[in-house]
Motif scaffolding. Structure first.
Motif, PDB file in Angstrom:
ATOM      1  N   ARG A  52       0.826  -1.207   0.000  1.00  0.00           N
ATOM      2  CA  ARG A  52       0.000   0.000   0.000  1.00  0.00           C
ATOM      3  C   ARG A  52       0.869   1.270   0.000  1.00  0.00           C
ATOM      4  O   ARG A  52       0.552   2.257  -0.690  1.00  0.00           O
ATOM      5  N   GLU A  53       1.962   1.257   0.762  1.00  0.00           N
ATOM      6  CA  GLU A  53       2.863   2.420   0.763  1.00  0.00           C
ATOM      7  C   GLU A  53       3.488   2.640  -0.612  1.00  0.00           C
ATOM      8  O   GLU A  53       3.607   3.785  -1.091  1.00  0.00           O
ATOM      9  N   LEU A  54       3.903   1.556  -1.251  1.00  0.00           N
ATOM     10  CA  LEU A  54       4.464   1.695  -2.603  1.00  0.00           C
ATOM     11  C   LEU A  54       3.430   2.246  -3.575  1.00  0.00           C
ATOM     12  O   LEU A  54       3.764   3.060  -4.459  1.00  0.00           O
ATOM     13  N   ASP A  55       2.192   1.804  -3.440  1.00  0.00           N
ATOM     14  CA  ASP A  55       1.139   2.315  -4.332  1.00  0.00           C
ATOM     15  C   ASP A  55       0.933   3.819  -4.129  1.00  0.00           C
ATOM     16  O   ASP A  55       0.731   4.567  -5.104  1.00  0.00           O
ATOM     17  N   ARG A  56       0.996   4.262  -2.858  1.00  0.00           N
ATOM     18  CA  ARG A  56       0.842   5.705  -2.612  1.00  0.00           C
ATOM     19  C   ARG A  56       2.006   6.491  -3.221  1.00  0.00           C
ATOM     20  O   ARG A  56       1.807   7.536  -3.863  1.00  0.00           O
ATOM     21  N   GLU A  57       3.232   5.997  -3.035  1.00  0.00           N
ATOM     22  CA  GLU A  57       4.391   6.688  -3.601  1.00  0.00           C
ATOM     23  C   GLU A  57       4.331   6.700  -5.123  1.00  0.00           C
ATOM     24  O   GLU A  57       4.659   7.712  -5.774  1.00  0.00           O
ATOM     25  N   LYS A  58       3.922   5.606  -5.708  1.00  0.00           N
ATOM     26  CA  LYS A  58       3.848   5.554  -7.174  1.00  0.00           C
ATOM     27  C   LYS A  58       2.794   6.516  -7.703  1.00  0.00           C
ATOM     28  O   LYS A  58       2.987   7.182  -8.736  1.00  0.00           O
ATOM     29  N   ALA A  59       1.663   6.607  -6.978  1.00  0.00           N
ATOM     30  CA  ALA A  59       0.625   7.550  -7.402  1.00  0.00           C
ATOM     31  C   ALA A  59       1.132   8.986  -7.329  1.00  0.00           C
ATOM     32  O   ALA A  59       0.853   9.819  -8.229  1.00  0.00           O
ATOM     33  N   ALA A  60       1.919   9.308  -6.264  1.00  0.00           N
ATOM     34  CA  ALA A  60       2.477  10.659  -6.154  1.00  0.00           C
ATOM     35  C   ALA A  60       3.457  10.941  -7.283  1.00  0.00           C
ATOM     36  O   ALA A  60       3.467  12.048  -7.872  1.00  0.00           O
ATOM     37  N   LEU A  61       4.300   9.962  -7.628  1.00  0.00           N
ATOM     38  CA  LEU A  61       5.243  10.154  -8.728  1.00  0.00           C
ATOM     39  C   LEU A  61       4.514  10.309 -10.058  1.00  0.00           C
ATOM     40  O   LEU A  61       4.956  11.078 -10.941  1.00  0.00           O
ATOM     41  N   GLU A  62       3.428   9.601 -10.252  1.00  0.00           N
ATOM     42  CA  GLU A  62       2.664   9.745 -11.503  1.00  0.00           C
ATOM     43  C   GLU A  62       2.057  11.144 -11.600  1.00  0.00           C
ATOM     44  O   GLU A  62       2.009  11.735 -12.698  1.00  0.00           O
TER      45      GLU A  62
END
Length: 223
Positions: free
Chosen positions: A27-37
């Motif tokens: 879930r943390e990786l998904d949040r970081e990836k969404a921020a980078l996108e």
């Protein structure tokens, strides 16, 4: 707290905790990836804006940031895939552990059942049942044959008497009437009958109508 007192946690609890940690990391990786996108979209818009304004130095700097952002997004995707693989491995271990527990419980239940069952007693009971069943079948067969033999003659005699009575009733003779005796050869009556006028022999093709009718009725009864 179980480890503080020197007690090991059950395997099921350990697997549950590890799976929870993996899901939290995903879930943390998904949040970081969404921020980078979102940052990638912002940089793309800014680069287009600076390009329209002919600010090429700013475009090159922002292009480098865009490339690094996309590289980090790719790394996050790879890390998420690896964490998903770890979660699958934990799920496989959990399934194996559940299967082992089920097989252990089944083995214990089978041991108790086999211990409770008295095999010699069951074998003796089955042998007694087979012997008594064979006796019963033999007795039933003998009784059936005896009954068939006893009823066979009676049924035949009754059927024969019924047919004879029906035939005699049709020709007008009852069983109570007396049938006249045939004359004895050499007696006066026989000599007188022989001395009387002789009948002319009937043609071979001629038959008695009464005899033909009687024969037809007997044929109908046989059918």
């Amino acid at each position: 707290m179980g480890n503080i007192f020197g007690k090991d946690k059950p395997l099921k609890e350990v697997l549950r905790e590890n799976k929870r940690m993996v899901n939290r990391a995903v879930r943390e990786l998904d949040r970081e990836k969404a921020a980078l996108e979102r940052e990638e979209k912002r940089l793309t818009i800014e680069i287009k804006k600076m390009a329209k304004e002919q600010q090429m130095s700013a475009v090159k700097i922002m292009a480098k940031d865009l490339v690094r952002t996309r590289q980090h997004i790719t790394k996050f995707i790879e890390m998420r895939s690896q964490l998903q693989g770890c979660a699958l491995k934990l799920q496989t271990v959990k399934s194996h552990q559940a299967m082992a527990e089920a097989m252990s419980n089944t083995a214990k239940a089978m041991y108790k059942m086999n211990k409770a069952v008295d095999v010699p007693a069951i074998s003796k009971m089955m042998a007694d049942f087979e012997r008594e069943n064979a006796k019963t079948e033999l007795m039933q067969e003998l009784m059936g044959d005896a009954i068939d033999d006893a009823l066979a003659d009676e049924n035949n005699e009754e059927e024969e008497d019924q047919i004879v009575s029906q035939v005699l009733d049709e020709i007008g003779i009852t069983l109570g009437e007396e049938i006249p005796d045939a004359p004895v050869l050499g007696s006066p009556t026989a000599q007188q009958e022989s001395a009387g006028p002789q009948k002319v022999a009937e043609p071979a093709g001629a038959e008695d109508p009464a005899l033909s009718e009687l024969e037809a009725r007997l044929n109908n009864l046989k059918r």
